[in-house]
Design a protein around this motif. Structure first.
Motif, mmCIF file in Angstrom:
data_model
loop_
_atom_site.group_PDB
_atom_site.id
_atom_site.type_symbol
_atom_site.label_atom_id
_atom_site.label_comp_id
_atom_site.label_asym_id
_atom_site.label_seq_id
_atom_site.Cartn_x
_atom_site.Cartn_y
_atom_site.Cartn_z
ATOM 1 N N UNK A 27 -6.724 31.555 -3.566
ATOM 2 C CA UNK A 27 -7.667 33.263 -3.379
ATOM 3 C C UNK A 27 -7.755 33.683 -4.735
ATOM 4 N N UNK A 28 -6.525 33.569 -5.188
ATOM 5 C CA UNK A 28 -6.646 34.431 -6.660
ATOM 6 C C UNK A 28 -7.243 33.272 -7.860
ATOM 7 N N UNK A 29 -7.385 32.040 -7.977
ATOM 8 C CA UNK A 29 -7.854 31.007 -8.528
ATOM 9 C C UNK A 29 -9.392 31.303 -8.518
ATOM 10 N N UNK A 30 -9.800 31.818 -6.555
ATOM 11 C CA UNK A 30 -11.047 31.577 -6.821
ATOM 12 C C UNK A 30 -11.629 32.836 -6.785
ATOM 13 N N UNK A 31 -11.199 34.258 -7.536
ATOM 14 C CA UNK A 31 -11.820 35.196 -7.797
ATOM 15 C C UNK A 31 -12.128 35.247 -9.611
ATOM 16 N N UNK A 32 -11.232 34.386 -10.228
ATOM 17 C CA UNK A 32 -11.010 34.189 -11.682
ATOM 18 C C UNK A 32 -11.672 33.359 -11.913
ATOM 19 N N UNK A 33 -12.182 32.087 -11.337
ATOM 20 C CA UNK A 33 -13.639 31.906 -11.126
ATOM 21 C C UNK A 33 -14.819 32.675 -11.476
ATOM 22 N N UNK A 34 -14.668 33.506 -9.839
ATOM 23 C CA UNK A 34 -16.369 34.262 -9.752
ATOM 24 C C UNK A 34 -16.135 35.114 -11.147
ATOM 25 N N UNK A 35 -15.070 35.412 -11.934
ATOM 26 C CA UNK A 35 -15.457 36.377 -12.734
ATOM 27 C C UNK A 35 -15.581 35.859 -13.475
ATOM 28 N N UNK A 36 -15.078 34.746 -14.091
ATOM 29 C CA UNK A 36 -15.094 33.624 -15.487
ATOM 30 C C UNK A 36 -17.745 33.410 -15.347
ATOM 31 N N UNK A 37 -17.576 32.904 -13.909
ATOM 32 C CA UNK A 37 -18.945 32.893 -14.370
ATOM 33 C C UNK A 37 -19.640 34.394 -14.479
ATOM 34 N N UNK B 138 -10.250 43.940 -12.596
ATOM 35 C CA UNK B 138 -9.241 45.150 -11.683
ATOM 36 C C UNK B 138 -8.673 43.748 -10.812
ATOM 37 N N UNK B 139 -9.034 43.702 -9.851
ATOM 38 C CA UNK B 139 -8.950 42.648 -8.628
ATOM 39 C C UNK B 139 -8.177 41.725 -9.765
ATOM 40 N N UNK B 140 -8.212 40.377 -10.881
ATOM 41 C CA UNK B 140 -7.821 40.392 -11.506
ATOM 42 C C UNK B 140 -6.005 41.113 -11.855
ATOM 43 N N UNK B 141 -6.782 41.377 -12.691
ATOM 44 C CA UNK B 141 -5.499 42.139 -13.553
ATOM 45 C C UNK B 141 -4.030 42.322 -12.724
ATOM 46 N N UNK B 142 -4.355 43.922 -11.674
ATOM 47 C CA UNK B 142 -3.488 43.560 -10.658
ATOM 48 C C UNK B 142 -3.383 42.617 -9.296
ATOM 49 N N UNK B 143 -3.611 41.708 -9.417
ATOM 50 C CA UNK B 143 -3.350 40.460 -8.418
ATOM 51 C C UNK B 143 -3.304 40.919 -6.789
ATOM 52 N N UNK B 144 -4.310 41.324 -6.116
ATOM 53 C CA UNK B 144 -3.681 42.234 -5.388
ATOM 54 C C UNK B 144 -4.104 40.776 -4.511
#
Length: 47
Positions: free
Chosen positions: A26-36, A14-20
């Protein structure tokens, strides 16, 4: 096809889809975490 599936799985977060996050870093870091997380789940079920 593989890339499309990856982005569909990433958008499940949800956090990636809505881009909080306001900052791109910060967004790129969360995309990396979701990828991992996706990668770990895929390798967890492998024999």
């Amino acid at each position: 096809m593989l890339i499309e599936r990856f982005f569909n799985k990433i958008k499940q977060c949800r956090r990636v889809a809505t881009r909080y996050d306001k900052l791109a870093a910060n967004y790129l870091a969360f995309v990396k975490l979701a990828s991992i997380r996706i990668w770990l789940r895929a390798n967890e079920s492998a024999p």
